[in-house]
Motif scaffolding. Structure first.
Motif, PDB file in Angstrom:
ATOM      1  N   GLN A 297       0.933  -0.775  -0.153  1.00 42.51           N
ATOM      2  CA  GLN A 297      -0.062  -0.176  -0.349  1.00 42.51           C
ATOM      3  C   GLN A 297       0.608   1.138  -0.177  1.00 42.51           C
ATOM      4  O   GLN A 297       0.151   2.452   0.281  1.00 42.51           O
ATOM      5  CB  GLN A 297      -1.045  -0.017   1.313  1.00 42.51           C
ATOM      6  CG  GLN A 297      -1.819  -0.528   1.370  1.00 42.51           C
ATOM      7  CD  GLN A 297      -2.926  -1.457   0.426  1.00 42.51           C
ATOM      8  OE1 GLN A 297      -3.645  -0.499  -0.021  1.00 42.51           O
ATOM      9  NE2 GLN A 297      -3.057  -2.581  -0.646  1.00 42.51           N
ATOM     10  N   ASP A 298       2.073   1.118  -0.444  1.00 44.92           N
ATOM     11  CA  ASP A 298       3.199   1.674   0.123  1.00 44.92           C
ATOM     12  C   ASP A 298       3.513   2.944  -0.987  1.00 44.92           C
ATOM     13  O   ASP A 298       4.051   3.972  -0.978  1.00 44.92           O
ATOM     14  CB  ASP A 298       4.297   1.644   0.959  1.00 44.92           C
ATOM     15  CG  ASP A 298       4.977   0.767   0.127  1.00 44.92           C
ATOM     16  OD1 ASP A 298       4.620   0.535  -0.317  1.00 44.92           O
ATOM     17  OD2 ASP A 298       6.569   0.247   1.185  1.00 44.92           O
ATOM     18  N   GLU A 300       3.126   4.980  -4.239  1.00 44.54           N
ATOM     19  CA  GLU A 300       2.224   6.064  -5.044  1.00 44.54           C
ATOM     20  C   GLU A 300       1.507   6.290  -6.518  1.00 44.54           C
ATOM     21  O   GLU A 300       2.834   5.559  -7.126  1.00 44.54           O
ATOM     22  CB  GLU A 300       2.725   7.512  -5.044  1.00 44.54           C
ATOM     23  CG  GLU A 300       2.887   7.891  -3.010  1.00 44.54           C
ATOM     24  CD  GLU A 300       4.741   8.715  -2.898  1.00 44.54           C
ATOM     25  OE1 GLU A 300       4.497   9.675  -2.348  1.00 44.54           O
ATOM     26  OE2 GLU A 300       5.531   8.322  -4.078  1.00 44.54           O
ATOM     27  N   HIS A 381      -6.778   3.438  -2.229  1.00 47.63           N
ATOM     28  CA  HIS A 381      -4.942   4.391  -2.190  1.00 47.63           C
ATOM     29  C   HIS A 381      -5.718   6.270  -2.680  1.00 47.63           C
ATOM     30  O   HIS A 381      -4.377   6.910  -2.517  1.00 47.63           O
ATOM     31  CB  HIS A 381      -4.369   4.096  -3.322  1.00 47.63           C
ATOM     32  CG  HIS A 381      -3.924   3.032  -2.902  1.00 47.63           C
ATOM     33  ND1 HIS A 381      -2.833   2.262  -2.647  1.00 47.63           N
ATOM     34  CD2 HIS A 381      -4.239   1.606  -3.321  1.00 47.63           C
ATOM     35  CE1 HIS A 381      -2.329   0.665  -3.341  1.00 47.63           C
ATOM     36  NE2 HIS A 381      -3.857   0.414  -3.494  1.00 47.63           N
ATOM     37  N   SER A 385      -2.415   8.881  -4.374  1.00 48.50           N
ATOM     38  CA  SER A 385      -3.629   8.695  -5.495  1.00 48.50           C
ATOM     39  C   SER A 385      -3.539   9.946  -6.068  1.00 48.50           C
ATOM     40  O   SER A 385      -4.290  11.144  -5.448  1.00 48.50           O
ATOM     41  CB  SER A 385      -4.533   7.538  -5.825  1.00 48.50           C
ATOM     42  OG  SER A 385      -4.687   5.712  -5.499  1.00 48.50           O
TER      43      SER A 385
END
Length: 517
Positions: A297-298, A300, A381, A385
């Motif tokens: 999840q890290d 961008e 995200h 995002s």
């Protein structure tokens, strides 16, 4: 051969060229030629070489069929013969170790069956000019990269991409890049590939940022791939095994592939090559992994689309006009393709009362296949995002703001003849300046220059005027799909051998879409 920058790689030294003050290296092997005993197998490291290898010209491209004539007029796709097709290119403003510049790695599109890093529109000089180390690479395509066989592992083409990123991780510092500041970006099949890599445990740590242009995270149904392999095998009169395909003539394979996939398209569907869930490199459906917390999840994200993606798929062949003539039959086909209830096309008609049937069908399918999943990904995200829409219409009649049109602007190569095939004459340089600089900013610090995604749905619109942020420009259409998913029972999936209702398929074949008495 005595001039030009020389850089050491793990397999040997390479000599590039100085072009307009930038160091350029082309055709560097990142894996061994995928032929002979390596055919249909995962990539293997290249053989080391002695001395200094010349890296002045693009390396061989992966085997592929040519585009059909209507698309060949619009899309450049050079062919460089040779077996050593797993190669990459580097543009850098500073080929010395220690520069620690941001890195951008391009994954080309082409439906996983065409394209290469040698396409002129993908020239990396503008990125290097603006302080970025740019990398592009080739990977196996079509049946070579995405065929499913009982005697070979799945997804060798995606494994090639992973090998290229591992090469970047281990080697890019020698070209002035920072392996901790890598951004991957790709369009169409390239974006779909990045979606799969985002969800793969093997790719974690290989890139920090990702831009997905006109392609969602998705896996292809295994049956669709197997059907295409079986069609090729029947045409070639060989078993549907990797061993039999490896023994077949390459030109015959390309012809069989082109014929077997001739009727498929993103709008109409049909059997196609694609990334599949394999329980290993792609352990589960990429979108499920990315929205359910099973993937990193890290990273961008920069996500977006063009306003009229479908026009590249439908307009060049005249299919858009044929869909118009079919009217309600075409809308029924779109419902079957998208597995929607009748309220969805009714809603689109209310939102766009003056639109033609072809435009309604195109927008419905584009939203279902592309914008809905990218919205879901951005929602999962938030705060990391950024979303854009490319809305400038091509000067080529009928294309509008179609699929792939933004590429010449992102690369700042819109003035090239190859870019003008799609954009027409007089592409606005100020639009290229705006888009290209946004992509560079994203690679440098993760902020392309507008508001991150949140509940207001900010979208940066790149159109005919000054770029601006518009809030929720697609929300009304996308809300129809949310309501449909919760209140409407989807219609049955069409029979396996048809994509549209059988009456529509027969009419297309018999009349070209024209109703006859």
């Amino acid at each position: 051969m005595t001039e030009g920058p020389v850089v050491a790689t793990p397999y040997g030294a390479v000599r590039g060229r100085y072009e307009n003050g930038l160091a350029v290296f082309r055709g560097i092997p990142y894996a061994a030629p995928p032929f002979g005993p390596r055919r249909f197998q995962p990539p293997a490291p290249p053989e080391p070489w002695d001395g200094v290898r010349d890296a002045g010209a693009f390396g061989p491209t992966a085997p592929k069929p040519p585009y059909s004539e209507p698309f060949a007029r619009l899309l450049a796709d050079p062919v460089v013969p040779g077996d050593d097709c797993l190669n990459l290119n580097v543009w850098t403003p500073d080929p010395g170790a220690g520069a620690r510049l941001p890195v951008m790695v391009w994954v080309h599109g082409g439906a996983l069956t065409r394209g290469s890093s040698a396409v002129p529109v993908y020239d990396g000089r503008a990125f290097a000019r603006d302080g970025v180390v740019f990398v592009s690479f080739n990977y196996r395509l079509g049946v070579e990269g995405y065929g499913l066989f009982p005697d070979a592992p799945a997804n060798p083409g995606l494994r090639d991409q992973l090998a290229a990123l591992e090469w970047v991780r281990g080697s890019i510092a020698q070209f002035g890049g920072d392996p901790e500041r890598v951004t991957v970006f790709g369009e169409s099949a390239g974006a779909i590939s990045i979606g799969a890599l985002l969800a793969s445990p093997y790719a974690r740590g290989l890139f920090r940022r990702a831009a997905l242009q006109s392609g969602p995270p998705e896996a292809t149904d295994r049956d669709k791939v197997r059907r295409l392999v079986r069609r090729m095998a029947a045409r070639l009169r060989i078993p549907a095994t990797a061993e039999a395909f490896a023994a077949a003539d390459r030109d015959a394979l390309a012809e069989a592939q082109a014929e077997a996939g001739r009727r498929a398209s993103p709008v109409l569907g049909g059997p196609a090559f694609g990334i599949v869930v394999d329980g290993d490199l792609v352990p589960c459906e990429p979108m499920e992994a990315l929205t359910g917390g099973a993937a990193a999840q890290d990273v961008e994200l920069l996500l977006g689309w063009t306003s009229e993606e479908y026009r590249l798929w439908l307009a060049p062949t005249g299919l858009l006009e044929r869909v118009d003539r079919l009217g309600p039959v075409a809308l029924a086909g779109a419902m079957a393709r998208c597995r929607s209830g009748p309220e969805v096309p009714r809603g689109y008609r209310l939102i766009h009362p003056g639109a033609s049937t072809g435009d309604l069908v195109g927008q419905m399918v584009t939203d279902h296949l592309l914008r809905v999943p990218l919205h879901r990904l951005a929602d999962a995200h938030r705060a990391a995002s950024y979303v854009y829409e490319f809305a400038w219409p091509s000067n080529v009649p009928g294309l509008g703001a179609c699929h792939a049109l933004e590429l010449g602007f992102v690369f700042d190569t819109a003035g090239l003849p190859e870019a003008a095939r799609l954009a027409g004459p007089g592409a606005p340089q100020e639009l290229a300046d705006a888009m290209h600089s946004a992509w560079v900013r994203f690679a440098v610090d993760g902020d392309p220059g507008w508001q991150a995604w949140d509940a207001t749905h900010p979208v940066r619109m790149f159109g005919a005027g000054e770029p601006e942020v518009v809030y929720g420009p697609r929300d009304r259409e996308l809300a129809l799909w949310e309501a449909d998913a919760t209140t409407v029972e989807p219609p049955p999936v069409p029979p396996r051998r048809t994509v549209l209702p059988l009456s529509m398929v027969r009419r297309f074949r018999r009349t070209g879409g024209v109703r006859r008495p």
